[in-house]
Design an enzyme around this catalytic site. Sequence first.
Site, mmCIF file in Angstrom:
data_model
loop_
_atom_site.group_PDB
_atom_site.id
_atom_site.type_symbol
_atom_site.label_atom_id
_atom_site.label_comp_id
_atom_site.label_asym_id
_atom_site.label_seq_id
_atom_site.Cartn_x
_atom_site.Cartn_y
_atom_site.Cartn_z
ATOM 1 N N GLY A 48 0.805 -1.218 0.000
ATOM 2 C CA GLY A 48 0.000 0.000 0.000
ATOM 3 C C GLY A 48 0.838 1.267 0.000
ATOM 4 C CB ALA A 49 1.907 3.959 1.251
ATOM 5 C CG HIS A 54 3.179 0.578 -5.524
ATOM 6 N ND1 HIS A 54 3.344 1.649 -4.683
ATOM 7 C CD2 HIS A 54 3.743 -0.475 -4.899
ATOM 8 C CE1 HIS A 54 3.976 1.260 -3.578
ATOM 9 N NE2 HIS A 54 4.233 -0.025 -3.693
ATOM 10 C CD GLU A 167 14.949 -4.652 -13.116
ATOM 11 O OE1 GLU A 167 15.372 -3.496 -13.331
ATOM 12 O OE2 GLU A 167 15.101 -5.594 -13.903
ATOM 13 C CB SER A 205 5.447 3.175 0.654
ATOM 14 O OG SER A 205 4.934 2.450 -0.436
HETATM 15 P P1 AMP Z 1 6.006 -2.418 -1.624
HETATM 16 O O1 AMP Z 1 4.627 -1.889 -1.524
HETATM 17 O O2 AMP Z 1 7.061 -1.416 -1.279
HETATM 18 O O3 AMP Z 1 6.176 -3.749 -0.946
HETATM 19 O O4 AMP Z 1 6.237 -2.698 -3.171
HETATM 20 C C1 AMP Z 1 5.370 -3.504 -3.910
HETATM 21 C C2 AMP Z 1 6.019 -3.812 -5.232
HETATM 22 O O5 AMP Z 1 6.247 -2.598 -5.938
HETATM 23 C C3 AMP Z 1 7.387 -4.494 -5.084
HETATM 24 O O6 AMP Z 1 7.533 -5.483 -6.085
HETATM 25 C C4 AMP Z 1 8.351 -3.360 -5.278
HETATM 26 O O7 AMP Z 1 9.604 -3.751 -5.754
HETATM 27 C C5 AMP Z 1 7.601 -2.536 -6.318
HETATM 28 N N1 AMP Z 1 8.076 -1.156 -6.297
HETATM 29 C C6 AMP Z 1 8.168 -0.333 -5.224
HETATM 30 N N2 AMP Z 1 8.710 0.846 -5.574
HETATM 31 C C7 AMP Z 1 8.958 0.771 -6.909
HETATM 32 C C8 AMP Z 1 9.528 1.662 -7.865
HETATM 33 N N3 AMP Z 1 9.955 2.878 -7.521
HETATM 34 N N4 AMP Z 1 9.626 1.241 -9.149
HETATM 35 C C9 AMP Z 1 9.210 0.001 -9.507
HETATM 36 N N5 AMP Z 1 8.677 -0.891 -8.650
HETATM 37 C C10 AMP Z 1 8.557 -0.511 -7.372
#
Ligand code: AMP
Length: 299
Positions: A48-49, A54, A167, A205
């Site tokens: 989230g956030a 995302h 990535e 986030s």
């Molecule tokens: P999170 O909500 O931070 O657990 O991220 C969820 C998914 O989004 C994960 O696969 C992260 O690697 C991806 N993600 C988060 N930030 C980015 C970004 N700036 N660019 C691309 N993918 C992202």
Amino acid sequence: MQISSNVLDLPSFNFYKMKVFNTREEVLTFINDAKKKSKTIGYVPTMGALHQGHASLIKQSISQNSITFVSVFVNPTQFDNASDLDKYPRTLENDIELIKQIDSNIIIFAPTSKELYQGNITSKNYSFDGLEHEMEGKHRAGHFDGVGTVLDLFFTLIKPTIAYFGEKDFQQLQIVKKLVSKYKLGVNIIGCEIFREASGLAMSSRNKRLSPSARKEAAFINKTLLEAKKQFGTKSAIKVEEWVTKQFAKNKQFKLEYVSIANIKTLKPVKRKSKKQQYRIFIAAFIDNIRLIDNIALN
Ligand code: AMP
């Protein structure tokens, strides 16, 4: 218009066409029906956030599947620090709004921990053939067991055709590929490029918790990575890591946790460069007590 009953507690969401599920039962019923109709299911796990990083994963899923699921779940078992878990931003209403603007046919799954873990909120133990002992694994005890456990639960329930990972969390991406192949989970895993702010700062986030001045200063991470990449053309990995460490020591706003130039397959630090191998440089650093990570490809 179909809305799960729990969502009706949130009055402003009544008019949304999209589905927001809160229970495993709702997901199971929906998935069984979709599978009968031979739909392909794209899945984007998130905590989230949500931000444009995302959104880029969600858009890729929409372009490649008939149905897209997005889970919004702050997974307690992957946090080794109670205060980090506590402070993690939770903005479900905004997340629903952002997803709605991408496409109103996306299915959001936002369970409670009790619901997802069916009361047993603990991690299983996994072996990822050593990938889990490098970088994040050294600094966040039990983190990848928590990630493996929650993804195993989501994959088993949603049965996605393809799941999308950024990535930005490159080590996580490699570990998820290992999880799926080693434990035969039958999901295709696609890695997506890092989405950045105009300053070069990788979207995260956690950026929401930065003060405006810290957010500006945080672009230093990506700038340093890009300069390190230039140097990697002529210098050894160790020399480049030493140079990065010095830059962070000079910058009083940051505390560097680690810098590592590693082979993208093994995630082990590079001892001697080989043209046949691919490398990335990884950084974790604190600014304002907020932990940020970033990485870029070197060759
Ligand atoms: P999170 O909500 O931070 O657990 O991220 C969820 C998914 O989004 C994960 O696969 C992260 O690697 C991806 N993600 C988060 N930030 C980015 C970004 N700036 N660019 C691309 N993918 C992202």
